[in-house]
Scaffold this active site. Sequence first.
Site, PDB file in Angstrom:
ATOM      1  N   TRP A   1       0.821  -1.221   0.000  1.00 42.00           N
ATOM      2  CA  TRP A   1       0.000   0.000   0.000  1.00 42.00           C
ATOM      3  C   TRP A   1       0.853   1.269   0.000  1.00 42.00           C
ATOM      4  O   TRP A   1       0.341   2.361  -0.150  1.00 42.00           O
ATOM      5  CB  TRP A   1      -0.959  -0.004   1.196  1.00 42.00           C
ATOM      6  CG  TRP A   1      -2.002  -1.086   1.119  1.00 42.00           C
ATOM      7  CD1 TRP A   1      -2.179  -1.999   0.111  1.00 42.00           C
ATOM      8  CD2 TRP A   1      -3.025  -1.368   2.090  1.00 42.00           C
ATOM      9  NE1 TRP A   1      -3.246  -2.830   0.399  1.00 42.00           N
ATOM     10  CE2 TRP A   1      -3.778  -2.466   1.598  1.00 42.00           C
ATOM     11  CE3 TRP A   1      -3.374  -0.810   3.331  1.00 42.00           C
ATOM     12  CZ2 TRP A   1      -4.862  -3.002   2.299  1.00 42.00           C
ATOM     13  CZ3 TRP A   1      -4.453  -1.340   4.034  1.00 42.00           C
ATOM     14  CH2 TRP A   1      -5.186  -2.420   3.519  1.00 42.00           C
ATOM     15  N   LYS A   2       2.142   1.143   0.188  1.00 40.45           N
ATOM     16  CA  LYS A   2       3.055   2.302   0.216  1.00 40.45           C
ATOM     17  C   LYS A   2       2.490   3.403   1.126  1.00 40.45           C
ATOM     18  O   LYS A   2       1.895   3.103   2.138  1.00 40.45           O
ATOM     19  CB  LYS A   2       3.331   2.798  -1.205  1.00 40.45           C
ATOM     20  CG  LYS A   2       3.745   1.687  -2.155  1.00 40.45           C
ATOM     21  CD  LYS A   2       4.316   2.205  -3.443  1.00 40.45           C
ATOM     22  CE  LYS A   2       4.540   1.060  -4.402  1.00 40.45           C
ATOM     23  NZ  LYS A   2       5.254   1.415  -5.588  1.00 40.45           N
TER      24      LYS A   2
ATOM     25  N   GLU B   1      12.187   1.608  -3.899  1.00 42.97           N
ATOM     26  CA  GLU B   1      12.021   3.012  -3.475  1.00 42.97           C
ATOM     27  C   GLU B   1      12.927   3.320  -2.286  1.00 42.97           C
ATOM     28  O   GLU B   1      13.380   4.452  -2.110  1.00 42.97           O
ATOM     29  CB  GLU B   1      10.536   3.279  -3.178  1.00 42.97           C
ATOM     30  CG  GLU B   1       9.739   3.347  -4.484  1.00 42.97           C
ATOM     31  CD  GLU B   1       8.308   2.863  -4.398  1.00 42.97           C
ATOM     32  OE1 GLU B   1       7.763   2.758  -3.286  1.00 42.97           O
ATOM     33  OE2 GLU B   1       7.729   2.587  -5.476  1.00 42.97           O
TER      34      GLU B   1
ATOM     35  N   GLU C   1      11.698  -7.269  -8.666  1.00 43.91           N
ATOM     36  CA  GLU C   1      10.975  -6.101  -9.158  1.00 43.91           C
ATOM     37  C   GLU C   1      11.922  -5.234  -9.989  1.00 43.91           C
ATOM     38  O   GLU C   1      12.680  -4.430  -9.426  1.00 43.91           O
ATOM     39  CB  GLU C   1      10.452  -5.269  -7.987  1.00 43.91           C
ATOM     40  CG  GLU C   1       9.490  -6.010  -7.089  1.00 43.91           C
ATOM     41  CD  GLU C   1       8.585  -5.045  -6.341  1.00 43.91           C
ATOM     42  OE1 GLU C   1       7.368  -5.162  -6.500  1.00 43.91           O
ATOM     43  OE2 GLU C   1       9.089  -4.159  -5.634  1.00 43.91           O
TER      44      GLU C   1
ATOM     45  N   GLY D   1       5.358   0.991 -11.007  1.00 46.79           N
ATOM     46  CA  GLY D   1       4.508   2.174 -11.091  1.00 46.79           C
ATOM     47  C   GLY D   1       4.568   2.880 -12.441  1.00 46.79           C
ATOM     48  O   GLY D   1       4.116   4.011 -12.579  1.00 46.79           O
TER      49      GLY D   1
ATOM     50  N   SER E   1       4.106  -3.177 -12.029  1.00 43.19           N
ATOM     51  CA  SER E   1       2.911  -2.966 -12.860  1.00 43.19           C
ATOM     52  C   SER E   1       2.121  -4.253 -13.112  1.00 43.19           C
ATOM     53  O   SER E   1       1.631  -4.487 -14.217  1.00 43.19           O
ATOM     54  CB  SER E   1       3.294  -2.287 -14.173  1.00 43.19           C
ATOM     55  OG  SER E   1       3.849  -1.003 -13.901  1.00 43.19           O
TER      56      SER E   1
ATOM     57  N   GLY F   1       1.705  -2.969  -6.268  1.00 47.72           N
ATOM     58  CA  GLY F   1       1.509  -1.634  -5.688  1.00 47.72           C
ATOM     59  C   GLY F   1       0.158  -1.082  -6.104  1.00 47.72           C
ATOM     60  O   GLY F   1      -0.877  -1.363  -5.496  1.00 47.72           O
ATOM     61  N   GLY F   2       0.148  -0.305  -7.191  1.00 48.95           N
ATOM     62  CA  GLY F   2      -1.049   0.430  -7.615  1.00 48.95           C
ATOM     63  C   GLY F   2      -2.325  -0.388  -7.651  1.00 48.95           C
ATOM     64  O   GLY F   2      -3.360   0.039  -7.131  1.00 48.95           O
TER      65      GLY F   2
HETATM   66  C1  PEP Z   1       5.538  -2.222  -5.754  1.00 52.77           C
HETATM   67  O1  PEP Z   1       5.116  -1.356  -5.032  1.00 52.77           O
HETATM   68  O2  PEP Z   1       6.321  -3.033  -5.300  1.00 52.77           O
HETATM   69  C2  PEP Z   1       5.096  -2.263  -7.154  1.00 52.77           C
HETATM   70  C3  PEP Z   1       5.493  -3.244  -7.899  1.00 52.77           C
HETATM   71  O3  PEP Z   1       4.276  -1.249  -7.591  1.00 52.77           O
HETATM   72  P1  PEP Z   1       3.361  -1.242  -8.935  1.00 52.77           P
HETATM   73  O4  PEP Z   1       2.568  -2.545  -8.913  1.00 52.77           O
HETATM   74  O5  PEP Z   1       2.489  -0.052  -8.808  1.00 52.77           O
HETATM   75  O6  PEP Z   1       4.292  -1.198 -10.101  1.00 52.77           O
END
Ligand code: PEP
Length: 252
Positions: A12-13, A99, A169, A175, A214, A235-236
């Site tokens: 959820w960041k 991040e 990742e 993102g 993503s 994430g998103g």
């Molecule tokens: C993440 O937060 O680890 C991520 C992969 O984000 P997203 O799915 O938005 O790319």
Amino acid sequence: MNTRTPLIAGNWKMNLTLKEAETLAKAVAETATRYTDRDVLIYPTFLQFTQAAKIAQGSRVALGVQNCSAEKDGAFTGEISASQAKEAGAQFVLIGHSERRHILKESDAFLKQKVERVLEQNLMCMLCVGETLAERESGHAEAVVLGQLNAALGQLAPQLWKNIAIAYEPVWAIGTGKNATPDDAQAMHAAIRRRVSELNQDIAPQLRILYGGSVKPDNIGALMGKADIDGALVGGASLKAESFAELVKNAK
Ligand code: PEP
């Protein structure tokens, strides 16, 4: 056929109000009851954690924190320790998210210390690894990823490996709406598993390696169809109840 239960994790960041987090946690708990052959995990912010944990209690949803300190306790303003995360009900700690590596400049050596803190508490450590676009384009993706893996886990005692999960990742896919092709992701996952096998032959077939970057309801199926992709770190698309439910449903 491997015995690794798929794991879908929502990161959820620094998003959502407390009310939104509560509503989402309830929806995720309902989703998890419908798909008992896969595991579901959420990483709320520290401030949402206790409420989310209360809501998830007794459900099939596991809780994790997005980070912890490299130190055990003491004068480290703004930090939380692995033992505090455990006390609050965390089962997982996310370590080395890109991040944190890139924006907050967390080094491999610093992340290794965090891994140690997490494992001392007998928590699950989900280590994130991944290359930048420049590293991929210059042909160094695998060396970078395996270097991050070696730095954090190369010296790990054999009995601690059962508490490790890895999230591959690629930084350029997080993102951005771009993602690695299932074949490219599979190639990196296989390389990670090969390296883990050199470090600990017994654990390698059981280790869960998640893909992140993503991931959406419409691409998770193709990714999960690959032999070494055991789940997703999202994430998103984890921030909306409907899209996360679709993700879990399609994660076959
Ligand atoms: C993440 O937060 O680890 C991520 C992969 O984000 P997203 O799915 O938005 O790319």
